[in-house]
Write a protein that holds these residues in place. Structure first.
Motif, short mmCIF file in Angstrom:
data_model
loop_
_atom_site.label_atom_id
_atom_site.label_comp_id
_atom_site.label_asym_id
_atom_site.label_seq_id
_atom_site.Cartn_x
_atom_site.Cartn_y
_atom_site.Cartn_z
N ILE A 1 2.93 11.49 -7.73
CA ILE A 1 4.11 12.27 -8.13
C ILE A 1 4.19 13.55 -7.31
CG2 ILE A 1 5.22 13.51 -10.04
CD1 ILE A 1 3.62 11.72 -11.96
N LYS A 2 5.41 13.84 -6.83
CA LYS A 2 5.69 15.14 -6.20
C LYS A 2 6.84 15.74 -6.97
CE LYS A 2 4.83 14.17 -1.33
NZ LYS A 2 5.52 13.06 -0.68
N GLY A 3 6.85 17.06 -7.05
CA GLY A 3 7.96 17.72 -7.73
C GLY A 3 7.56 18.16 -9.12
N SER A 4 8.53 18.24 -10.00
CA SER A 4 8.32 18.78 -11.33
C SER A 4 7.61 17.79 -12.24
CB SER A 4 9.68 19.15 -11.93
OG SER A 4 9.60 19.15 -13.34
N LEU A 5 6.46 18.21 -12.78
CA LEU A 5 5.73 17.34 -13.70
C LEU A 5 6.47 17.17 -15.02
CD1 LEU A 5 1.93 18.06 -13.19
CD2 LEU A 5 3.18 15.96 -12.73
N LYS B 1 16.95 18.43 -3.36
CA LYS B 1 15.64 17.87 -3.69
C LYS B 1 15.72 17.11 -5.01
CE LYS B 1 11.60 20.09 -2.85
NZ LYS B 1 10.82 20.66 -1.79
N PRO B 2 15.10 15.92 -5.08
CA PRO B 2 15.03 15.25 -6.38
C PRO B 2 14.14 16.07 -7.32
CG PRO B 2 13.76 14.04 -4.72
CD PRO B 2 14.43 15.17 -4.02
N ASP B 3 14.35 15.91 -8.64
CA ASP B 3 13.51 16.63 -9.60
C ASP B 3 12.06 16.17 -9.51
OD1 ASP B 3 15.48 18.33 -11.08
OD2 ASP B 3 16.43 16.38 -11.29
N ALA B 4 11.87 14.87 -9.28
CA ALA B 4 10.53 14.34 -9.10
C ALA B 4 10.59 13.12 -8.18
CB ALA B 4 9.91 13.95 -10.44
N THR B 5 9.57 12.96 -7.36
CA THR B 5 9.47 11.81 -6.47
C THR B 5 8.21 11.04 -6.85
OG1 THR B 5 10.57 12.98 -4.69
CG2 THR B 5 9.25 11.08 -4.06
N PHE B 6 8.36 9.74 -7.02
CA PHE B 6 7.23 8.89 -7.36
C PHE B 6 6.94 7.95 -6.20
CE2 PHE B 6 9.22 9.98 -11.34
CZ PHE B 6 8.17 10.13 -12.23
N SER B 7 5.67 7.69 -5.96
CA SER B 7 5.28 6.67 -4.99
C SER B 7 4.46 5.61 -5.72
CB SER B 7 4.45 7.29 -3.87
OG SER B 7 5.22 8.27 -3.20
N PHE B 8 4.83 4.36 -5.51
CA PHE B 8 4.19 3.23 -6.17
C PHE B 8 4.02 2.08 -5.19
CE2 PHE B 8 6.79 4.78 -9.80
CZ PHE B 8 5.91 4.67 -10.86
N GLN C 1 0.87 7.46 -17.57
CA GLN C 1 -0.24 8.42 -17.42
C GLN C 1 -1.48 7.73 -16.83
OE1 GLN C 1 1.68 8.45 -20.24
NE2 GLN C 1 2.49 10.51 -20.19
N ILE C 2 -1.73 6.50 -17.29
CA ILE C 2 -2.89 5.76 -16.77
C ILE C 2 -2.66 5.40 -15.30
CG2 ILE C 2 -4.13 3.56 -16.96
CD1 ILE C 2 -3.79 3.89 -20.04
N ALA C 3 -1.44 4.99 -14.99
CA ALA C 3 -1.10 4.66 -13.60
C ALA C 3 -1.35 5.88 -12.70
CB ALA C 3 0.36 4.23 -13.50
N LYS D 1 0.85 -1.19 0.00
CA LYS D 1 0.00 0.00 0.00
C LYS D 1 0.89 1.24 0.00
CE LYS D 1 -4.12 1.59 2.35
NZ LYS D 1 -4.33 2.33 3.58
N ILE D 2 0.62 2.16 -0.94
CA ILE D 2 1.42 3.38 -1.03
C ILE D 2 1.46 4.07 0.34
CG2 ILE D 2 1.44 5.72 -2.00
CD1 ILE D 2 0.50 4.61 -4.63
#
Length: 121
Positions: A100-104, A67-74, A90-92, A41-42
């Motif tokens: 996603i956190k940070g720069s899109l 800071k990372p450019d983008a952070t993903f949670s999966f 994109q579907i995910a 669970k995320i």
């Protein structure tokens, strides 16, 4: 700690980044991603990886260079599906399987293309 399917994928990615093809990918993207991967669970019991495509390195643990450019949670299985190109990022994201956190714009450069193709058995 549970063994994640993602661990094996990160190991392959590490080796891939040491190859010319991997170095080319890192040079093109030149961003830092942090992956928070949870067994079920995320947000719970996450294993954190840093994919540093500025240095061409993958490390376990949070990014320490700012800071990372983008952070993903999966969830583990969703990360594997996205990385292997079995689930569209994109579907995910729209289904909430990926946060996603940070720069899109940085996040959009994170595609299955950066992962090594699975070797045919």
């Amino acid at each position: 700690m549970a063994e994640l399917k993602s661990d094996a994928l990160m190991e392959q990615m590490k080796q891939h980044l040491a190859t010319d093809a991997g170095k080319e990918v890192a040079r093109k993207i030149n961003l830092v991603y942090q992956m928070n991967i949870a067994p079920k669970k995320i947000g719970f019991e996450e294993v954190i990886y840093t994919i540093d495509l500025k240095k061409g390195e993958i490390t376990k643990g949070a990014y320490e260079g700012g800071k990372p450019d983008a952070t993903f949670s999966f969830k583990d299985e969703d990360f594997v599906k996205v990385a292997l190109g079995k689930m569209n990022p994109q579907i995910a994201f729209m289904r909430g399987a990926m946060k996603i956190k940070g720069s899109l714009s940085a996040a959009q450069k994170f595609t299955p293309d950066i992962f090594p193709k699975p070797s045919k058995m």
